[in-house]
Design an enzyme around this catalytic site. Structure first.
Site, mmCIF file in Angstrom:
data_model
loop_
_atom_site.group_PDB
_atom_site.id
_atom_site.type_symbol
_atom_site.label_atom_id
_atom_site.label_comp_id
_atom_site.label_asym_id
_atom_site.label_seq_id
_atom_site.Cartn_x
_atom_site.Cartn_y
_atom_site.Cartn_z
ATOM 1 N N ASP A 1 0.821 -1.139 -0.061
ATOM 2 C CA ASP A 1 -0.040 0.016 0.026
ATOM 3 C C ASP A 1 0.910 1.162 0.061
ATOM 4 O OD1 ASP A 1 -2.476 -0.961 0.344
ATOM 5 O OD2 ASP A 1 -2.310 -1.592 2.214
HETATM 6 C C1 BGC Z 1 0.431 1.246 6.360
HETATM 7 C C2 BGC Z 1 0.100 -0.042 5.347
HETATM 8 C C3 BGC Z 1 -1.417 -0.007 5.448
HETATM 9 C C4 BGC Z 1 -2.093 1.216 4.815
HETATM 10 C C5 BGC Z 1 -3.671 1.152 4.770
HETATM 11 C C6 BGC Z 1 -0.182 2.385 5.744
HETATM 12 O O1 BGC Z 1 -0.020 3.504 6.469
HETATM 13 O O2 BGC Z 1 1.889 1.285 6.314
HETATM 14 O O3 BGC Z 1 0.523 -1.262 6.077
HETATM 15 O O4 BGC Z 1 -1.764 -1.190 4.528
HETATM 16 O O5 BGC Z 1 -1.681 2.263 5.718
HETATM 17 O O6 BGC Z 1 -4.220 1.849 5.943
HETATM 18 C C1 NOJ Z 2 -1.461 -3.965 5.325
HETATM 19 C C2 NOJ Z 2 -2.881 -4.235 4.445
HETATM 20 O O1 NOJ Z 2 -4.042 -4.513 5.007
HETATM 21 C C3 NOJ Z 2 -2.393 -4.840 3.394
HETATM 22 O O2 NOJ Z 2 -3.630 -5.183 2.443
HETATM 23 C C4 NOJ Z 2 -1.346 -4.596 2.696
HETATM 24 O O3 NOJ Z 2 -0.928 -5.461 1.479
HETATM 25 C C5 NOJ Z 2 0.096 -4.415 3.830
HETATM 26 N N1 NOJ Z 2 -0.526 -3.635 4.436
HETATM 27 C C6 NOJ Z 2 1.389 -4.153 3.034
HETATM 28 O O4 NOJ Z 2 1.058 -2.645 2.737
#
Ligand code: BGC
Ligand code: NOJ
Length: 855
Positions: free
Chosen positions: A528
């Site tokens: 993400d």
């Molecule tokens: C986090 C991710 C997460 C994303 C969506 C980011 O700040 O690092 O792990 O999936 O937010 O909420």
């Molecule tokens: C948490 C999210 O829930 C997941 O969908 C994502 O792949 C990982 N973060 C990595 O960014």
């Protein structure tokens, strides 16, 4: 355990002891375990595998160690000191009890019991919090859907068992009090909870309104919380007690007293609740029961906290009044206040879990593998299925809905336990799919609609749907699901068979290819935080939702690997449906993408990660930082890309050299030391944390699976063990999160606190690790045709046994090692079979014996 309260709880125990020895009152230097890299060994409890419980014996765990109550619609989070909150279905919109975010301590606000000795006036909480008195024999048993917390103080033993009965929207607290003195005891027992005014977000912010809206009713000793019931809500909460009350409170200030908190409520101190009725301010529920106990005598008190909805036309009784109609809820309350019925409901819950976990059981030479596979990992998969990423102590329950990507992946670890619920989830997810084949990144569980605030454009999302549905078909063989008519974007009239949703998922990428023929990344892919079209320079702006560039250049090698994989899965499904031409098309497109990856996604010794908006490489030896990433190397090798020409082996060796650490495999190296506007959130984290070179446990299994594909059972299992929470129990002081569930992230080698876990419970790590160990390392794998047996286990394992209930048949599997390799010869009910797929028995038998010889 006596005396622990004298210590400074924040410091790891050995450091704590040292501090005491040296009479240091303030610890200023760097913590020893951070600087030497030598972990201190410290446990805070133990696994009771027989009872399927983790038993915490010291209340001041490094972080609150929690459990989930409820498996269906009513849920609670409960910490080892009884902190946490409850909700019905949606953690934001139907919150029953209040929780204060980012509070100190972390888990404050909960299901608190106080006991008070009438003679001495001493009072305490048997769960340690909130009063934190010295206790003996403190223990918290977290089990499958229940938690029991108990201790002894002042000669009074008390234990509370908390659980949610199956099929009900309520939680039961069974408090058992025993007099261990040799004289009679007179005890006041108090329960307490603080109501949330339903919408947890509004409850925490909108005080000008909310201090005026609180309303309760008290009838026959039951406290009914009915804020906003007078207008548009048809639901209320209730808090009931099995015993005759000596008093109650419903207004927080009357219970706590002015300027006091939960550690010393004035009414508890005084030994008498004031029968307050809340009007506005902060409605709460507290009961008082006075008990007299002879030496050795035990009494049980049952408390119920529940949620109930009335039909709009039948809200009030009498009609036209403002009084809650309690006709349908009263029998439910009466039923469970009877301890006999509560016990029966508890037994039912135990049996339910016994049967769920019985679907797959393994007995291997590694105790940590057995414990996680047989108990905790499967259990965590249920929690992630239920919660997605919404409510934990790290996910607020007010932010995120159910993730499209997350929920699809969660199916991998859950589908065997409750296929009917998996089916429903798949159809719900499909109904939020956009006509383009794209997806909202999240949807709200209560409305089942796509979440517009978060939007879409994560270009990996659609493919996870194919993988989720494929997992369901492999488990159940229920081909009818493909014919289910499902709407797009919940638009009536747009219904198409589920199968078409899968086609559109696949085609989505075909119409979004970049300059090299690789998939455009869109807002981001699995990571993400790899935001290649974002270019954010405004403080506080959300990387997840801010307007992006159109983005016609930035491509993802990870999505390419995912596409190859999902294309092959879809081809297998299509060919099973007799759609040979279509199946051909998927295979051709997958093969085409595979060659694009090998041509433009290969960096010489490993797979590139992506191309940025300027067409520059990410995850290449040419980069200064972020030369190699885990995701593309994991997913491409998992998908079988480069197996024949040694590229997979080369990529995995590079991962081993550059990314693997003793605490797990980091996301990338070298970590980004500063913010790169063209990379986005990934470089917003300090080195070693989260996506910036943290150990993202979710992706580690992709490498494990890759290793099994090249036959490396030792390394695959070694990687598995590095992040296995049970195997890390000894270093709980460093790891800090619960030793019974996976955490999303462990700080990477660039972080000062390398090895420290964060974000436990709600993570794709649960499903992926379960899938990797069960289906690829132990190698007991569901396929469209039957159960494939293809273990790739450590060389020094003499073998293992497993039982698997699959499509109504129990497979008793014994694997024996006769040589060091992974070649397997299988006999089924004594007959040697060809290949390694055991097809369902044709003679209707319900039990099959499978024997595999590894050589
Ligand atoms: C986090 C991710 C997460 C994303 C969506 C980011 O700040 O690092 O792990 O999936 O937010 O909420
Ligand atoms: C948490 C999210 O829930 C997941 O969908 C994502 O792949 C990982 N973060 C990595 O960014």
């Amino acid at each position: 355990m006596a005396g622990f309260t004298k210590y400074n709880h924040f410091l790891p125990s050995k450091v704590r002891d040292r501090a005491l020895e040296n009479r240091l009152t303030v610890f200023t230097g760097p913590l020893e375990w951070r600087t030497t890299g030598k972990e201190l060994t410290m446990k805070f409890g133990y696994f009771d595998d027989q009872s399927r419980e983790y038993v915490i014996t010291q209340p001041d765990t490094p972080l609150p160690w929690i459990n989930y109550l409820g498996c269906e619609a009513y849920f609670g989070i409960i910490s080892n000191t009884a902190g946490g909150y409850s909700f019905y279905r949606d953690a934001r919109l139907r919150r029953l009890t209040r929780y204060r975010y980012n509070n100190v301590p972390f888990d404050f606000g909960g299901r608190y019991i106080y006991l008070r000795d009438q003679e001495s006036g001493k009072f305490w909480s048997p769960s340690w919090q909130p009063t934190r008195h010295e206790l003996t024999n403190y223990s918290c048993r977290h089990g499958m859907g229940y938690t029991s917390i108990g201790s002894t103080a002042n000669g009074i033993e008390a234990e509370t068992r908390y659980f949610v009965p199956l099929g009900e929207n309520l939680e039961i607290w069974q408090l058992t009090v025993t007099n261990r003195r040799d004289t009679p005891a007179k005890i006041n027992a108090f329960s307490s909870i603080e109501f949330c005014l339903w919408d947890a977000q509004d409850d925490a912010t909108n005080f000008q309104r909310n201090f005026n809206t609180g309303q309760v009713e008290v009838e026959d000793g039951v406290i009914y919380h009915k804020t906003e019931y007078r207008e548009r809500r048809n639901h209320f909460a209730y808090f009931a007690c099995s015993e005759k009350l000596a008093g109650f409170e419903t207004q927080r200030e009357s219970f706590l007293g002015r300027y006091r908190s939960w550690d010393s409520p004035a009414a508890v101190e005084a030994g008498q609740l004031g029968n307050s009725i809340a009007h506005g301010w902060s409605p709460m529920g507290a009961h008082q029961v006075n008990i007299e106990l002879e030496p050795g005598e035990t009494k049980q008190i049952v408390f119920l906290l529940g949620y109930h909805e009335n039909p709009v036309a039948e809200k009030f009784d009498p009609p036209g009044s403002q009084i809650i109609n309690k006709k349908t809820v009263k029998p439910v309350i009466a039923k469970y206040l009877d301890a006999k019925n509560a016990d029966a409901a508890f037994d039912e819950l135990r049996q339910y879990w016994q049967s769920l976990l019985g679907i797959f059981q393994v007995n291997s030479p590694d105790a940590h593998t057995n414990r996680m596979v047989n108990i905790w990992n499967a259990y965590q998969c249920m929690a992630t299925f239920n919660m997605s990423r919404s409510a934990s102590f790290y996910e607020s329950g007010i932010g995120r809905g159910l993730g499209f990507r997350d929920s699809n992946q969660d199916l991998l670890g859950f589908v065997h336990m409750a296929p009917a619920r998996a089916r429903e989830r798949i159809l719900d997810l499909a109904a939020t799919q956009l006509p383009t084949g794209g997806a909202y990144h999240q949807y709200q569980p209560l409305t089942k609609r796509g979440n517009n605030d978060i939007g879409g454009g994560f270009n990996d999302d659609p493919h996870w749907h194919i993988i989720g549905v494929s997992a369901y078909l492999k488990e159940t063989g229920d081909w009818s699901i493909l014919h289910e008519p499902v709407q797009y974007d919940n638009e009536p009239g747009s219904e198409q068979p589920l199968y078409e949703h899968l086609q559109r998922s696949f085609n989505y990428t075909l119409s979004r290819l970049g300059p090299h023929g690789l998939p455009l990344i869109g807002r981001a892919d699995w990571n993400d935080c790899l935001n290649l079209n974002c270019f954010s320079d405004t403080p506080g702006q959300s990387f997840q939702t801010t307007t992006n560039k159109e983005g016609k250049v930035a491509e993802s090698v990870f999505i390419a690997g995912l596409f190859v994989h999902s294309g092959r899965e879809l081809a297998a499904i299509a060919s099973r449906c007799g759609l040979t031409e279509e199946a051909e098309k998927y295979l051709t497109e997958s093969a085409k993408m595979e060659s694009v990856i090998l041509e433009h996604g290969w960096d010489g010794a490993w797979f590139l990660r992506a191309y940025n908006d300027f067409g520059g490489k990410i995850g290449s030896k040419e980069c200064e930082e972020g030369k190699i990433f885990i995701e593309s190397n994991g997913y491409c090798t998992l998908a079988g890309i480069g197996l024949d020409d040694g590229k997979a082996a080369s990529a995995l060796a590079a991962v081993n050299e550059q990314l693997a650490t003793k605490h797990g495999i980091v996301v990338q190296q070298p970590a980004f030391t500063h913010y790169y506007i063209e990379m986005g959130e990934i470089s917003s984290y300090p080195p070693g944390y989260k996506e910036n070179a943290g150990i993202f446990c979710h992706v580690n299994p992709w490498i494990m699976i890759g290793e099994t594909r090249i036959g490396h059972g030792d390394l695959a299992h070694d990687y598995y063990s590095r992040i296995n929470p049970s195997a890390r129990e000894e270093i709980s002081d460093l790891h800090r999160c619960e030793p019974y569930v996976y955490a999303q992230m462990i700080a990477g080698k660039d972080a000062p606190d390398f090895g420290e876990a964060k974000n436990s419970w709600l993570t794709g790590t649960a499903a992926w690790n379960y899938y990797a160990i069960v289906q690829w390392i132990l190698g007991i794998r569901t396929t469209l045709d039957g159960l494939q047996i293809n273990p790739v286990v450590p060389k020094n394992w003499p073998g293992f046994t497993a039982t698997r209930l699959y499509r109504g048949v129990t497979y008793n599997i014994t694997i024996e090692r006769q040589g060091e390799g992974n070649a397997i010869a299988l006999t089924v009910d004594g007959k040697l079979i060809e290949g390694n797929v055991v097809t369902p028995p044709t003679d209707g038998s319900k039990e099959v014996t499978v024997k595999g010889i590894l050589s």
